[in-house]
Scaffold this motif. Sequence first.
Motif, PDB file in Angstrom:
ATOM      1  N   GLU A 183      40.945  49.412  36.753  1.00 41.29           N
ATOM      2  CA  GLU A 183      40.840  50.919  36.190  1.00 41.29           C
ATOM      3  C   GLU A 183      40.357  50.734  34.766  1.00 41.29           C
ATOM      4  O   GLU A 183      38.933  49.799  34.156  1.00 41.29           O
ATOM      5  N   ARG A 184      39.543  51.355  33.914  1.00 37.10           N
ATOM      6  CA  ARG A 184      39.266  51.131  32.416  1.00 37.10           C
ATOM      7  C   ARG A 184      40.710  52.203  31.501  1.00 37.10           C
ATOM      8  O   ARG A 184      40.795  52.524  31.428  1.00 37.10           O
ATOM      9  N   THR A 185      39.862  50.765  30.412  1.00 35.86           N
ATOM     10  CA  THR A 185      40.866  50.780  28.695  1.00 35.86           C
ATOM     11  C   THR A 185      39.489  51.401  28.039  1.00 35.86           C
ATOM     12  O   THR A 185      39.473  50.353  27.610  1.00 35.86           O
ATOM     13  N   GLY A 186      39.627  52.865  27.972  1.00 31.54           N
ATOM     14  CA  GLY A 186      38.744  52.462  26.859  1.00 31.54           C
ATOM     15  C   GLY A 186      37.035  52.292  26.870  1.00 31.54           C
ATOM     16  O   GLY A 186      37.502  52.776  27.962  1.00 31.54           O
ATOM     17  N   PRO A 187      36.117  51.559  26.211  1.00 28.75           N
ATOM     18  CA  PRO A 187      34.887  51.413  26.891  1.00 28.75           C
ATOM     19  C   PRO A 187      34.925  49.857  27.952  1.00 28.75           C
ATOM     20  O   PRO A 187      34.341  49.817  28.615  1.00 28.75           O
ATOM     21  N   VAL A 188      35.854  49.545  27.607  1.00 32.01           N
ATOM     22  CA  VAL A 188      35.962  48.132  29.323  1.00 32.01           C
ATOM     23  C   VAL A 188      36.782  48.772  30.562  1.00 32.01           C
ATOM     24  O   VAL A 188      37.799  48.482  30.637  1.00 32.01           O
ATOM     25  N   ALA A 189      35.768  47.647  30.932  1.00 31.33           N
ATOM     26  CA  ALA A 189      36.362  47.614  32.742  1.00 31.33           C
ATOM     27  C   ALA A 189      37.083  46.649  33.052  1.00 31.33           C
ATOM     28  O   ALA A 189      37.117  45.607  32.596  1.00 31.33           O
ATOM     29  N   VAL A 190      38.543  46.935  33.919  1.00 29.10           N
ATOM     30  CA  VAL A 190      39.406  46.176  33.760  1.00 29.10           C
ATOM     31  C   VAL A 190      39.601  45.979  35.427  1.00 29.10           C
ATOM     32  O   VAL A 190      39.908  46.917  35.543  1.00 29.10           O
ATOM     33  N   VAL A 191      38.956  44.650  35.950  1.00 33.96           N
ATOM     34  CA  VAL A 191      39.674  44.336  37.396  1.00 33.96           C
ATOM     35  C   VAL A 191      40.105  43.319  37.740  1.00 33.96           C
ATOM     36  O   VAL A 191      39.643  42.014  36.668  1.00 33.96           O
ATOM     37  N   ARG A 192      41.642  42.717  38.250  1.00 35.93           N
ATOM     38  CA  ARG A 192      42.021  41.852  38.470  1.00 35.93           C
ATOM     39  C   ARG A 192      42.336  41.778  40.370  1.00 35.93           C
ATOM     40  O   ARG A 192      41.891  42.884  40.867  1.00 35.93           O
ATOM     41  N   VAL A 193      42.175  40.582  40.565  1.00 32.69           N
ATOM     42  CA  VAL A 193      42.109  39.842  41.967  1.00 32.69           C
ATOM     43  C   VAL A 193      43.063  38.768  42.237  1.00 32.69           C
ATOM     44  O   VAL A 193      43.100  38.070  41.012  1.00 32.69           O
ATOM     45  N   ARG A 194      42.944  39.376  43.388  1.00 29.34           N
ATOM     46  CA  ARG A 194      44.631  37.793  43.145  1.00 29.34           C
ATOM     47  C   ARG A 194      43.776  37.193  44.708  1.00 29.34           C
ATOM     48  O   ARG A 194      43.588  37.276  45.783  1.00 29.34           O
ATOM     49  N   ARG A 195      44.099  36.354  44.277  1.00 29.28           N
ATOM     50  CA  ARG A 195      43.681  34.668  45.046  1.00 29.28           C
ATOM     51  C   ARG A 195      44.627  35.047  46.522  1.00 29.28           C
ATOM     52  O   ARG A 195      45.582  35.037  46.044  1.00 29.28           O
ATOM     53  N   PRO A 196      44.384  35.476  47.824  1.00 30.58           N
ATOM     54  CA  PRO A 196      44.969  35.092  48.465  1.00 30.58           C
ATOM     55  C   PRO A 196      46.334  34.297  49.075  1.00 30.58           C
ATOM     56  O   PRO A 196      45.778  33.139  48.922  1.00 30.58           O
ATOM     57  N   ARG A 197      47.736  34.229  49.421  1.00 27.18           N
ATOM     58  CA  ARG A 197      48.383  33.199  49.631  1.00 27.18           C
ATOM     59  C   ARG A 197      47.891  32.861  51.572  1.00 27.18           C
ATOM     60  O   ARG A 197      47.720  33.844  52.084  1.00 27.18           O
TER      61      ARG A 197
END
Length: 80
Positions: A66-80
């Motif tokens: 997602e974008r929060t204002g001017p910042v892109a935020v990407v969250r990734v999870r290491r698989p279990r």
Amino acid sequence: MPDPTVVLDLSGAEQECGDPALERVRRAYAALREGEVLEARSPIAEHAFAVRAWARRVGAETVTDERTGPVAVVRVRRPR
């Protein structure tokens, strides 16, 4: 949305494109344990694109993108 285990701020990497910033993501991700989440933040759209593409290649789950204002935020999870 899960809380990130590690937050990686790439905003200081404005002069870096692609691999230099992505190498920081790779190192931080490598230190995660199974199920932990890395959040990469950057005002540079290309960084978010690179993180998304890298996550697909390595099999990391993209939790949010997602974008929060001017910042892109990407969250990734290491698989279990």
